[in-house]
Write an enzyme that holds these catalytic residues in place. Structure first.
Site, mmCIF file in Angstrom:
data_model
loop_
_atom_site.group_PDB
_atom_site.id
_atom_site.type_symbol
_atom_site.label_atom_id
_atom_site.label_comp_id
_atom_site.label_asym_id
_atom_site.label_seq_id
_atom_site.Cartn_x
_atom_site.Cartn_y
_atom_site.Cartn_z
ATOM 1 N N LYS A 248 6.785 -2.214 5.666
ATOM 2 C CA LYS A 248 6.498 -0.877 6.567
ATOM 3 C C LYS A 248 5.322 -0.182 5.584
ATOM 4 C CE LYS A 248 9.039 2.432 6.736
ATOM 5 N NZ LYS A 248 10.201 3.510 7.358
ATOM 6 N N LEU A 249 4.208 0.384 6.459
ATOM 7 C CA LEU A 249 3.262 0.883 5.764
ATOM 8 C C LEU A 249 3.669 1.918 5.022
ATOM 9 C CD1 LEU A 249 0.403 0.027 5.383
ATOM 10 C CD2 LEU A 249 -0.452 1.750 6.975
ATOM 11 N N SER A 250 4.260 2.895 5.707
ATOM 12 C CA SER A 250 4.815 4.139 4.867
ATOM 13 C C SER A 250 5.554 4.170 3.385
ATOM 14 C CB SER A 250 5.542 4.914 5.869
ATOM 15 O OG SER A 250 7.001 4.330 6.068
ATOM 16 N N LYS A 251 6.056 2.795 3.376
ATOM 17 C CA LYS A 251 6.673 2.270 2.157
ATOM 18 C C LYS A 251 5.915 1.778 0.964
ATOM 19 C CE LYS A 251 10.718 4.109 3.432
ATOM 20 N NZ LYS A 251 11.309 5.160 3.023
ATOM 21 N N SER A 252 4.453 1.455 1.646
ATOM 22 C CA SER A 252 3.618 0.754 0.641
ATOM 23 C C SER A 252 2.662 1.535 -0.161
ATOM 24 C CB SER A 252 2.636 -0.188 1.527
ATOM 25 O OG SER A 252 1.402 -0.660 0.585
#
Length: 303
Positions: A228-232
């Protein structure tokens, strides 16, 4: 409790860092759903976990939303100031036998993969958690506007879940249920990473005698590793100094017609065109890879 409008939605970011494309998809999607229904849209800050928050992140997120033309229809609700409301709900659950004090450690639940079904006999700790009692057979089904019918056996899949943590902080599941009801939220539109949390929230709503909103879970944005991009740590930035590329990217992730907004030159112009063309039936269930979305996105550069 406020009287709900025909559609009252909200966007509720956690101030753990700047807004990312996945956050913007949730903000834009929830705004479009509310506006298309002739309803209202609120912003809530989920500042429930101070150890994970970044100083200044909440205000930066609010500035970014404003730069993108996404303005709430009322004051921002800060969950960090809502402890009394959560405590009152927790007392009701404890008094009714729906919640209990739990002294079990994570290590004690290792054999059940962290799922709590009963307390370990004799376990004592100075900082116990409080959990919701989820008896065997507790299952929840609901209709999601994007994913269709969703069913979860909460007892076997989740077990007795935490309402107040061992460090004294409020669990997200309790806070979101209390605040959705307090604000009169009728429609929860958010990322699909929270789809599995919805049955727990509906179960809590039922135990507290609160209304259940309608739900729609939007596709996630994934990085090249499928995270998930917000966790990257390598998240593509959402730049509030140049909002148009990110708005077009979010529109693409929502499965909408890129041609409907390709002449927009400002956030306000984009939002007006997007609202006129928005079709919820086009929203996909599947997540979108960032680079695929960027490749398929037409970005208009302008003011």
């Amino acid at each position: 409790m406020p009287t709900p409008s025909l559609h009252l939605g909200r966007f509720a970011p956690s101030p753990t860092g700047p807004l990312h494309p996945g956050s913007l998809v949730a903000a834009l999607g929830s705004w479009l759903m509310a506006r298309r229904a002739g309803g209202r849209w609120l912003v809530r800050v989920e500042d429930l976990d101070p150890p994970r928050e970044q100083p200044g992140a909440a205000l930066a997120q609010l500035r970014t939303l404003a730069a993108f033309g996404l303005h709430g229809d009322g004051p921002v609700l800060w969950q960090g100031a809502r402890g009394a409301a959560y405590a009152e709900a927790l007392e009701r659950l404890l008094d009714g036998g729906d919640a209990f004090v739990c002294h079990c450690s994570r290590a004690a639940l290792a054999e059940t993969a962290g799922i709590h079904r009963q307390c370990v006999p004799g376990a004592r700790r100075p900082d116990p958690a409080i959990r919701l009692r989820v008896p065997a057979g507790s299952s929840i089904g609901f209709e999601d506007a994007i994913h269709g019918h969703v069913h979860q056996d909460v007892a076997s899949t989740v077990g007795d879940f935490v309402l107040r943590r061992t460090d004294g902080l409020w669990a997200y599941q309790l806070a979101v249920v209390v605040d959705d009801a307090a604000q009169g939220i009728t429609d929860v539109v958010r990322g699909a990473d929270l789809l599995d949390s919805t049955p727990r929230q509906i179960l809590l709503q039922q135990r507290l005698g609160l209304p259940t909103p309608r739900y729609a879970h939007l596709p996630l944005v994934l990085d090249d590793a499928g995270r998930k991009l917000s966790k990257s740590q390598a998240a593509f930035p959402v730049d509030d100094r140049a909002p148009m590329p990110a708005l077009h990217l979010a529109w693409q992730v929502l499965g909408q017609d890129p041609g409907a907004v390709d002449t927009a030159r400002s956030p306000d112009g984009f939002l007006a065109a997007a609202l006129a063309a928005f079709d919820p039936a086009r929203i996909p269930r599947a997540p979108t890879g960032l680079h695929a979305a960027m490749h398929n996105t037409t970005v208009a550069h302008g003011d």
